[in-house]
Scaffold this active site. Sequence first.
Site, PDB file in Angstrom:
ATOM      1  N   GLY A  15       0.833  -1.205   0.000  1.00  0.00           N
ATOM      2  CA  GLY A  15       0.000   0.000   0.000  1.00  0.00           C
ATOM      3  C   GLY A  15       0.857   1.240   0.000  1.00  0.00           C
ATOM      4  O   GLY A  15       2.087   1.172   0.028  1.00  0.00           O
ATOM      5  N   GLY A  17       1.674   4.857   1.808  1.00  0.00           N
ATOM      6  CA  GLY A  17       1.492   5.682   3.002  1.00  0.00           C
ATOM      7  C   GLY A  17       1.556   7.136   2.580  1.00  0.00           C
ATOM      8  O   GLY A  17       1.477   7.448   1.397  1.00  0.00           O
ATOM      9  N   VAL A  22       4.891   0.856   0.499  1.00  0.00           N
ATOM     10  CA  VAL A  22       5.364  -0.264   1.306  1.00  0.00           C
ATOM     11  C   VAL A  22       5.223  -1.551   0.495  1.00  0.00           C
ATOM     12  O   VAL A  22       4.168  -1.789  -0.090  1.00  0.00           O
ATOM     13  CB  VAL A  22       4.523  -0.374   2.604  1.00  0.00           C
ATOM     14  N   LYS A  37       9.773  -0.175   3.257  1.00  0.00           N
ATOM     15  CA  LYS A  37       9.122   1.117   3.040  1.00  0.00           C
ATOM     16  C   LYS A  37      10.082   1.983   2.236  1.00  0.00           C
ATOM     17  O   LYS A  37      11.241   2.160   2.648  1.00  0.00           O
ATOM     18  CB  LYS A  37       8.805   1.766   4.384  1.00  0.00           C
ATOM     19  N   ASP A 131       1.454  10.492  18.566  1.00  0.00           N
ATOM     20  CA  ASP A 131       0.532  10.376  17.427  1.00  0.00           C
ATOM     21  C   ASP A 131      -0.201   9.043  17.447  1.00  0.00           C
ATOM     22  O   ASP A 131      -0.341   8.373  16.428  1.00  0.00           O
ATOM     23  CB  ASP A 131       1.324  10.536  16.116  1.00  0.00           C
TER      24      ASP A 131
HETATM   25  C1  LIG Z   1      -2.449   2.292   2.643  1.00  0.00           C
HETATM   26  O1  LIG Z   1      -2.485   0.890   2.850  1.00  0.00           O
HETATM   27  C2  LIG Z   1      -1.365   0.290   3.302  1.00  0.00           C
HETATM   28  C3  LIG Z   1      -0.191   0.992   3.373  1.00  0.00           C
HETATM   29  C4  LIG Z   1       0.911   0.350   3.843  1.00  0.00           C
HETATM   30  C5  LIG Z   1       0.842  -0.995   4.238  1.00  0.00           C
HETATM   31  C6  LIG Z   1      -0.360  -1.687   4.142  1.00  0.00           C
HETATM   32  C7  LIG Z   1      -0.376  -3.101   4.595  1.00  0.00           C
HETATM   33  N1  LIG Z   1       0.624  -3.406   5.426  1.00  0.00           N
HETATM   34  C8  LIG Z   1       0.724  -4.667   5.926  1.00  0.00           C
HETATM   35  N2  LIG Z   1       1.751  -4.967   6.774  1.00  0.00           N
HETATM   36  C9  LIG Z   1       2.808  -4.169   7.119  1.00  0.00           C
HETATM   37  C10 LIG Z   1       3.111  -2.870   6.736  1.00  0.00           C
HETATM   38  C11 LIG Z   1       4.312  -2.578   7.378  1.00  0.00           C
HETATM   39  C12 LIG Z   1       5.093  -1.317   7.307  1.00  0.00           C
HETATM   40  N3  LIG Z   1       4.661  -3.649   8.091  1.00  0.00           N
HETATM   41  N4  LIG Z   1       3.741  -4.598   7.937  1.00  0.00           N
HETATM   42  C13 LIG Z   1      -0.162  -5.662   5.624  1.00  0.00           C
HETATM   43  C14 LIG Z   1      -1.225  -5.387   4.752  1.00  0.00           C
HETATM   44  C15 LIG Z   1      -2.164  -6.391   4.442  1.00  0.00           C
HETATM   45  C16 LIG Z   1      -3.206  -6.113   3.579  1.00  0.00           C
HETATM   46  C17 LIG Z   1      -3.334  -4.821   3.053  1.00  0.00           C
HETATM   47  C18 LIG Z   1      -2.433  -3.821   3.358  1.00  0.00           C
HETATM   48  C19 LIG Z   1      -1.353  -4.077   4.209  1.00  0.00           C
HETATM   49  C20 LIG Z   1      -1.450  -1.011   3.694  1.00  0.00           C
END
Ligand SMILES: COc1cccc(-c2nc(Nc3cc(C)[nH]n3)cc3ccccc23)c1
Length: 281
Positions: A15, A17, A22, A37, A131
């Site tokens: 996704g 940020g 990421v 990231k 935050d």
């Molecule tokens: C805006 O949506 C965003 C943005 C950044 C990460 C995700 C997202 N992250 C993670 N895990 C993470 C992220 C980090 C930094 N460590 N573990 C899992 C997910 C699973 C399904 C959808 C989305 C996911 C979404």
Amino acid sequence: KQFHLGMFEIGKPLGKGKFGRVYLARERSTGFVCALKVLHKSELQAGKVEKQVRREIEIQSNLAHPNILRLYGHFHDSKRIFLILEFAGKGELYKHLRKEQKFPEWKAASYIAQMAAALKYLHKKHVIHRDIKPENILVGLHGEIKISDFGWSVHAPNNRRNTMCGTLDYLPPEMLKPGRDENYYSEKVDLWSLGVLTYEFLVGEAPFEDTPTMTQRRIARGEMTVPPFVSPEARDLIKRLLVLDPEKRIPLEEVQQHPWIIKHCVKGERAYQRSSGNKQR
Ligand SMILES: COc1cccc(-c2nc(Nc3cc(C)[nH]n3)cc3ccccc23)c1
């Protein structure tokens, strides 16, 4: 340990940020799965957030707690900065909250107990997160929560001027009404935000949600009502956290021992904590 991009197999984008994308990633030699990231230096300069990112890296690299997202390392090339972060399998907590509208009391209590443990660990290291909100919390594969995004955290005490961006909902009164010693924060600001988080988990919206002007006024006056469907114990905890005077907010030790938390901290959960040997409690 020196890291570089060639060490990683980049997987699907997870996704986007505020300042970067990421990706799921796997370290080639060990097969270790992590989240990468990617921040573009040009965007950070434009957003005047380089200092914040440097602080986020410095603070988060030195933290190790089951409810705080690990930052294993970082590296950069000419255009980008890469953060090697712990992968939380179930993604962003606020997406789960929006989908479920609000959490049942047992789930909210479990999450607040984990947040209290993480904040206790942070405050012991004189780190104030500043935050705390659903957008900055990720969910691990087994439903455990992980505080992420230390972009706004600082080492206490801090009386630097900060232009806050994003939602006002979580701001404590002492950050709104500039007093004599303007912007003097203590870690008590995280207690206020924990109260707002508890309310939002149980009600599905923030306690002071309104127009920006009205939100500021309601926060400054501590004007909020807890709906009747919220249990008396949960209401009591919210009231003890959303106290205007920072010194009068219930301390984290008392949050962890609060009847609402104890009532829902199922035996298994306690066993889980003993088994995972999280001495940080
Ligand atoms: C805006 O949506 C965003 C943005 C950044 C990460 C995700 C997202 N992250 C993670 N895990 C993470 C992220 C980090 C930094 N460590 N573990 C899992 C997910 C699973 C399904 C959808 C989305 C996911 C979404």
